[in-house]
Design a protein around this motif. Structure first.
Motif, PDB file in Angstrom:
ATOM      1  N   GLU A   1      12.779   4.617  13.832  1.00 27.87           N
ATOM      2  CA  GLU A   1      11.463   5.216  14.079  1.00 27.87           C
ATOM      3  C   GLU A   1      10.515   4.206  14.706  1.00 27.87           C
ATOM      4  OE1 GLU A   1       7.889   7.502  11.603  1.00 27.87           O
ATOM      5  OE2 GLU A   1       9.765   6.930  10.609  1.00 27.87           O
ATOM      6  N   ASP A   2      10.563   2.957  14.214  1.00 35.36           N
ATOM      7  CA  ASP A   2       9.702   1.907  14.754  1.00 35.36           C
ATOM      8  C   ASP A   2      10.059   1.625  16.212  1.00 35.36           C
ATOM      9  OD1 ASP A   2       7.933  -0.153  15.054  1.00 35.36           O
ATOM     10  OD2 ASP A   2       8.966  -1.552  13.715  1.00 35.36           O
ATOM     11  N   PHE A   3      11.338   1.500  16.509  1.00 37.35           N
ATOM     12  CA  PHE A   3      11.780   1.219  17.880  1.00 37.35           C
ATOM     13  C   PHE A   3      11.436   2.380  18.805  1.00 37.35           C
ATOM     14  CE2 PHE A   3      14.851   1.096  21.359  1.00 37.35           C
ATOM     15  CZ  PHE A   3      14.765  -0.231  21.761  1.00 37.35           C
ATOM     16  N   ALA A   4      11.567   3.599  18.317  1.00 30.93           N
ATOM     17  CA  ALA A   4      11.276   4.776  19.132  1.00 30.93           C
ATOM     18  C   ALA A   4       9.822   4.774  19.599  1.00 30.93           C
ATOM     19  CB  ALA A   4      11.581   6.058  18.351  1.00 30.93           C
ATOM     20  N   GLY A   5       8.909   4.311  18.750  1.00 29.96           N
ATOM     21  CA  GLY A   5       7.510   4.239  19.135  1.00 29.96           C
ATOM     22  C   GLY A   5       7.290   3.277  20.296  1.00 29.96           C
ATOM     23  N   HIS A   6       7.923   2.115  20.235  1.00 28.80           N
ATOM     24  CA  HIS A   6       7.800   1.141  21.322  1.00 28.80           C
ATOM     25  C   HIS A   6       8.482   1.650  22.587  1.00 28.80           C
ATOM     26  CE1 HIS A   6       5.979  -1.879  18.770  1.00 28.80           C
ATOM     27  NE2 HIS A   6       6.943  -1.733  17.888  1.00 28.80           N
ATOM     28  N   ALA A   7       9.635   2.299  22.429  1.00 25.55           N
ATOM     29  CA  ALA A   7      10.354   2.831  23.587  1.00 25.55           C
ATOM     30  C   ALA A   7       9.502   3.858  24.327  1.00 25.55           C
ATOM     31  CB  ALA A   7      11.677   3.451  23.143  1.00 25.55           C
ATOM     32  N   ALA A   8       8.785   4.702  23.576  1.00 28.02           N
ATOM     33  CA  ALA A   8       7.937   5.716  24.192  1.00 28.02           C
ATOM     34  C   ALA A   8       6.790   5.070  24.974  1.00 28.02           C
ATOM     35  CB  ALA A   8       7.382   6.656  23.117  1.00 28.02           C
ATOM     36  N   GLU A   9       6.203   4.014  24.425  1.00 27.92           N
ATOM     37  CA  GLU A   9       5.115   3.312  25.112  1.00 27.92           C
ATOM     38  C   GLU A   9       5.594   2.685  26.418  1.00 27.92           C
ATOM     39  OE1 GLU A   9       3.573   0.435  22.429  1.00 27.92           O
ATOM     40  OE2 GLU A   9       2.815   1.903  20.990  1.00 27.92           O
ATOM     41  N   LEU A  10       6.843   2.219  26.444  1.00 28.39           N
ATOM     42  CA  LEU A  10       7.397   1.546  27.618  1.00 28.39           C
ATOM     43  C   LEU A  10       7.941   2.526  28.655  1.00 28.39           C
ATOM     44  CD1 LEU A  10       9.376  -1.236  25.727  1.00 28.39           C
ATOM     45  CD2 LEU A  10       7.369  -1.612  27.181  1.00 28.39           C
ATOM     46  N   GLY A  11       8.031   3.798  28.276  1.00 27.13           N
ATOM     47  CA  GLY A  11       8.649   4.769  29.170  1.00 27.13           C
ATOM     48  C   GLY A  11      10.149   4.615  29.228  1.00 27.13           C
ATOM     49  N   LEU A  12      10.720   4.010  28.179  1.00 24.89           N
ATOM     50  CA  LEU A  12      12.166   3.832  28.112  1.00 24.89           C
ATOM     51  C   LEU A  12      12.816   5.176  27.822  1.00 24.89           C
ATOM     52  CD1 LEU A  12      14.218   1.387  28.131  1.00 24.89           C
ATOM     53  CD2 LEU A  12      14.166   1.545  25.638  1.00 24.89           C
ATOM     54  N   PRO A  13      13.807   5.576  28.632  1.00 23.78           N
ATOM     55  CA  PRO A  13      14.474   6.847  28.360  1.00 23.78           C
ATOM     56  C   PRO A  13      15.199   6.808  27.021  1.00 23.78           C
ATOM     57  CG  PRO A  13      15.649   5.605  30.042  1.00 23.78           C
ATOM     58  CD  PRO A  13      14.364   4.883  29.802  1.00 23.78           C
ATOM     59  N   GLY A  14      15.771   7.908  26.621  1.00 19.72           N
ATOM     60  CA  GLY A  14      16.391   8.010  25.314  1.00 19.72           C
ATOM     61  C   GLY A  14      17.351   6.883  24.998  1.00 19.72           C
ATOM     62  N   PHE A  15      17.450   6.517  23.742  1.00 19.96           N
ATOM     63  CA  PHE A  15      18.367   5.468  23.299  1.00 19.96           C
ATOM     64  C   PHE A  15      19.254   6.015  22.201  1.00 19.96           C
ATOM     65  CE2 PHE A  15      14.669   5.227  20.605  1.00 19.96           C
ATOM     66  CZ  PHE A  15      15.175   4.968  19.338  1.00 19.96           C
ATOM     67  N   THR A  16      20.370   5.337  21.968  1.00 16.40           N
ATOM     68  CA  THR A  16      21.333   5.760  20.946  1.00 16.40           C
ATOM     69  C   THR A  16      21.359   4.733  19.827  1.00 16.40           C
ATOM     70  OG1 THR A  16      22.719   6.864  22.602  1.00 16.40           O
ATOM     71  CG2 THR A  16      23.741   6.325  20.470  1.00 16.40           C
ATOM     72  N   PRO A  17      20.909   5.089  18.610  1.00 19.93           N
ATOM     73  CA  PRO A  17      20.934   4.142  17.492  1.00 19.93           C
ATOM     74  C   PRO A  17      22.276   4.185  16.755  1.00 19.93           C
ATOM     75  CG  PRO A  17      19.734   6.120  16.858  1.00 19.93           C
ATOM     76  CD  PRO A  17      20.205   6.343  18.267  1.00 19.93           C
ATOM     77  N   ILE A  18      22.823   3.009  16.426  1.00 19.84           N
ATOM     78  CA  ILE A  18      24.086   2.921  15.695  1.00 19.84           C
ATOM     79  C   ILE A  18      23.938   1.861  14.607  1.00 19.84           C
ATOM     80  CG2 ILE A  18      26.568   2.443  15.844  1.00 19.84           C
ATOM     81  CD1 ILE A  18      26.508   3.242  18.754  1.00 19.84           C
ATOM     82  N   PRO A  19      24.175   2.221  13.338  1.00 21.45           N
ATOM     83  CA  PRO A  19      24.131   1.220  12.263  1.00 21.45           C
ATOM     84  C   PRO A  19      25.465   0.470  12.196  1.00 21.45           C
ATOM     85  CG  PRO A  19      24.576   3.384  11.338  1.00 21.45           C
ATOM     86  CD  PRO A  19      24.432   3.574  12.826  1.00 21.45           C
ATOM     87  N   VAL A  20      25.411  -0.861  12.190  1.00 25.07           N
ATOM     88  CA  VAL A  20      26.656  -1.643  12.207  1.00 25.07           C
ATOM     89  C   VAL A  20      26.558  -2.822  11.246  1.00 25.07           C
ATOM     90  CG1 VAL A  20      27.099  -1.047  14.626  1.00 25.07           C
ATOM     91  CG2 VAL A  20      25.947  -3.197  14.085  1.00 25.07           C
ATOM     92  N   SER A  21      27.716  -3.352  10.907  1.00 23.41           N
ATOM     93  CA  SER A  21      27.827  -4.656  10.265  1.00 23.41           C
ATOM     94  C   SER A  21      28.888  -5.418  11.041  1.00 23.41           C
ATOM     95  CB  SER A  21      28.230  -4.543   8.793  1.00 23.41           C
ATOM     96  OG  SER A  21      28.536  -5.831   8.277  1.00 23.41           O
ATOM     97  N   ALA A  22      28.431  -6.317  11.915  1.00 21.72           N
ATOM     98  CA  ALA A  22      29.367  -7.049  12.766  1.00 21.72           C
ATOM     99  C   ALA A  22      30.278  -7.950  11.935  1.00 21.72           C
ATOM    100  CB  ALA A  22      28.596  -7.874  13.791  1.00 21.72           C
ATOM    101  N   LEU A  23      29.734  -8.529  10.877  1.00 21.15           N
ATOM    102  CA  LEU A  23      30.518  -9.444  10.052  1.00 21.15           C
ATOM    103  C   LEU A  23      31.685  -8.727   9.394  1.00 21.15           C
ATOM    104  CD1 LEU A  23      30.675 -12.360   8.973  1.00 21.15           C
ATOM    105  CD2 LEU A  23      29.347 -11.585   6.990  1.00 21.15           C
ATOM    106  N   VAL A  24      31.430  -7.527   8.883  1.00 18.83           N
ATOM    107  CA  VAL A  24      32.464  -6.753   8.181  1.00 18.83           C
ATOM    108  C   VAL A  24      33.268  -5.891   9.153  1.00 18.83           C
ATOM    109  CG1 VAL A  24      32.873  -5.044   6.360  1.00 18.83           C
ATOM    110  CG2 VAL A  24      31.035  -6.731   6.104  1.00 18.83           C
ATOM    111  N   GLY A  25      32.609  -5.403  10.200  1.00 19.57           N
ATOM    112  CA  GLY A  25      33.290  -4.563  11.183  1.00 19.57           C
ATOM    113  C   GLY A  25      32.896  -3.101  11.130  1.00 19.57           C
ATOM    114  N   ASP A  26      31.897  -2.755  10.319  1.00 16.59           N
ATOM    115  CA  ASP A  26      31.480  -1.358  10.196  1.00 16.59           C
ATOM    116  C   ASP A  26      30.898  -0.831  11.507  1.00 16.59           C
ATOM    117  OD1 ASP A  26      31.827  -0.601   7.298  1.00 16.59           O
ATOM    118  OD2 ASP A  26      30.602  -2.413   7.065  1.00 16.59           O
ATOM    119  N   ASN A  27      31.463   0.273  11.998  1.00 13.78           N
ATOM    120  CA  ASN A  27      30.950   1.011  13.162  1.00 13.78           C
ATOM    121  C   ASN A  27      30.921   0.189  14.453  1.00 13.78           C
ATOM    122  OD1 ASN A  27      30.563   3.481  11.925  1.00 13.78           O
ATOM    123  ND2 ASN A  27      28.455   3.043  11.344  1.00 13.78           N
ATOM    124  N   VAL A  28      31.737  -0.856  14.524  1.00  7.22           N
ATOM    125  CA  VAL A  28      31.845  -1.611  15.770  1.00  7.22           C
ATOM    126  C   VAL A  28      32.987  -1.028  16.596  1.00  7.22           C
ATOM    127  CG1 VAL A  28      32.164  -3.857  16.852  1.00  7.22           C
ATOM    128  CG2 VAL A  28      30.878  -3.675  14.711  1.00  7.22           C
TER     129      VAL A  28
END
Length: 401
Positions: free
Chosen positions: A163-190
């Motif tokens: 939600e926080d990032f979406a607010g900044h993206a809207a101010e910048l005129g950044l088109p839609g983004f895709t959020p993905i929760p990950v844990s690089a150390l463990v390997g979740d959702n990578v």
């Protein structure tokens, strides 16, 4: 049966210690894109450091000096492939003083991965990386919320950051983004879907990278062909270069810029073979019906959608050099294959630009340039400013018409 697969160019960016090198290392390791001797070397260094598990960040921190400092200080390019797609990865540094490196890495990217530490959320450098992605018109952005294991894999923590990032993206005129929760150390959702975040229904990062559409230029984009070489074959002239957008066909009426002369295409060669139609980004040679004064740096276009021919250039910029750029400086501007003299008229109200500054510039060129708005074409809407004394690149510009 065709075995041709396409290529995705993408860049990674994140604040210091967000785990970006570990994410890239995990992506390479779990997609089986690491050679056995590379993995053995990483395991050896990790053991010498007293670490039980391999430090996958070492797969991307290739320079010994940066490994010893524990930071990534330059753009590191990595090439890997899966059965579905080839990848060119630009791993960019996280420090604010290396914003110019992200600009370099993301300038040709079709996707940017912006990494955020789940414990810290969106920070100043996250906003800066989002601004660069918006400035460069990167077509696709992934917000990778890393270290989810350190916040208990809590969905509400992930949603708060999104939600926080979406607010900044809207101010910048950044088109839609895709959020993905990950844990690089463990390997979740990578590479593999997480078994600990069953509340997340979206794709793992690699799945998304394999499926995202490739090709930043629209299929119906206007034809833009910067001439790189003129090849003489007796009385016949071939104009060679890369078609950067759109298509050219035998029989098309074309215009040569900046002269404005017109002609008709009588032949197109691709890899020494005659074709009826050429498509971006093919390298081609073109023959015209008339003997026109065409040389390196000219731009050949077809159709009614023509670029703006101007000596007044206005653009958003990122200053790349350690030496500052000042109002009144005499410079060279390189646009596609054309290089012209210019003078800096204005810097958005500033007296100068220093390394990593984002700003705006107004230039007056000695000869006209055929420009597209950067929002329309990332190739014919971009240029670099060069120091005429030694040829050093000073500034990267994105045209605003």
């Amino acid at each position: 049966m065709s075995t041709t697969i396409d290529t995705l160019r993408f860049a990674t960016a994140g604040s210091v210690d967000d785990g970006k090198s570990t994410l890239v290392g995990r992506l390479l390791h779990d997609s089986k894109s690491v050679l056995a001797d590379q993995l053995e070397a990483v395991e050896h260094v990790s053991r010498n450091r007293g670490q039980e598990a391999p430090d996958l960040a070492l797969l991307t921190d290739g320079l010994r000096a940066e490994r010893e400092q524990g930071i990534t200080i330059d753009v590191a390019y990595r090439y890997f492939a899966t059965p579905r797609r080839r990848f060119i990865l630009a791993d960019t540094p996280g420090h604010v003083q290396y914003t110019r490196n992200m600009v370099t890495g993301a300038s040709t990217a079709e996707l940017a991965i912006i990494l955020v530490d789940a414990r810290n959320g969106v920070v100043e450098q996250t906003r800066r990386h989002a601004a660069v992605a918006a400035l460069l018109r990167v077509p696709h952005v992934v917000l990778a919320v890393n270290k989810m294991d350190l916040v208990g894999y809590e969905e509400r923590e992930f949603e708060r950051i999104v939600e926080d990032f979406a607010g900044h993206a809207a101010e910048l005129g950044l088109p839609g983004f895709t959020p993905i929760p990950v844990s690089a150390l463990v390997g979740d959702n990578v590479v593999d879907r997480s078994t600990t975040m069953d509340w997340y229904r979206g794709p793992a990062l690699l799945d998304f990278l394999e499926e995202v559409p490739v090709g930043v230029e629209a299929a119906d984009a206007p034809a833009r062909f910067p001439v790189q070489y003129v090849i003489r074959d007796g009385e016949v002239r071939h104009y060679a270069g890369q078609l950067v957008s759109g298509a050219l066909r035998v029989g098309d009426r074309v215009t040569v810029h900046p002269s404005g002369e017109t002609s008709q295409i009588t032949g197109i060669d691709v890899l020494g073979r005659e074709v009826e139609t050429a498509y971006a980004p093919q390298s081609v040679s073109v023959r015209l019906a008339d003997q026109r004064d065409v040389s390196r740096g000219d731009l050949i276009t077809s159709g009614l959608d023509v670029p703006a021919l101007t000596r007044e250039v206005r653009a958003a910029v990122c200053h790349l050099a350690d030496r500052p750029l000042k109002v009144g400086d005499r410079v060279l501007v390189r646009h596609t294959t054309r290089t012209v003299k210019a003078i800096v008229q204005d810097l958005g109200g500033a007296e100068s630009l220093t390394a990593n500054d984002l700003g705006r510039i107004s230039l007056r060129t000695a000869e006209p340039l055929a420009l597209d708005d950067y929002a329309v074409s990332r190739r014919t809407g971009a240029f670099i400013v060069i120091d005429p004394t030694d040829g050093a690149t000073l500034t990267a510009g994105m045209v605003e018409l």
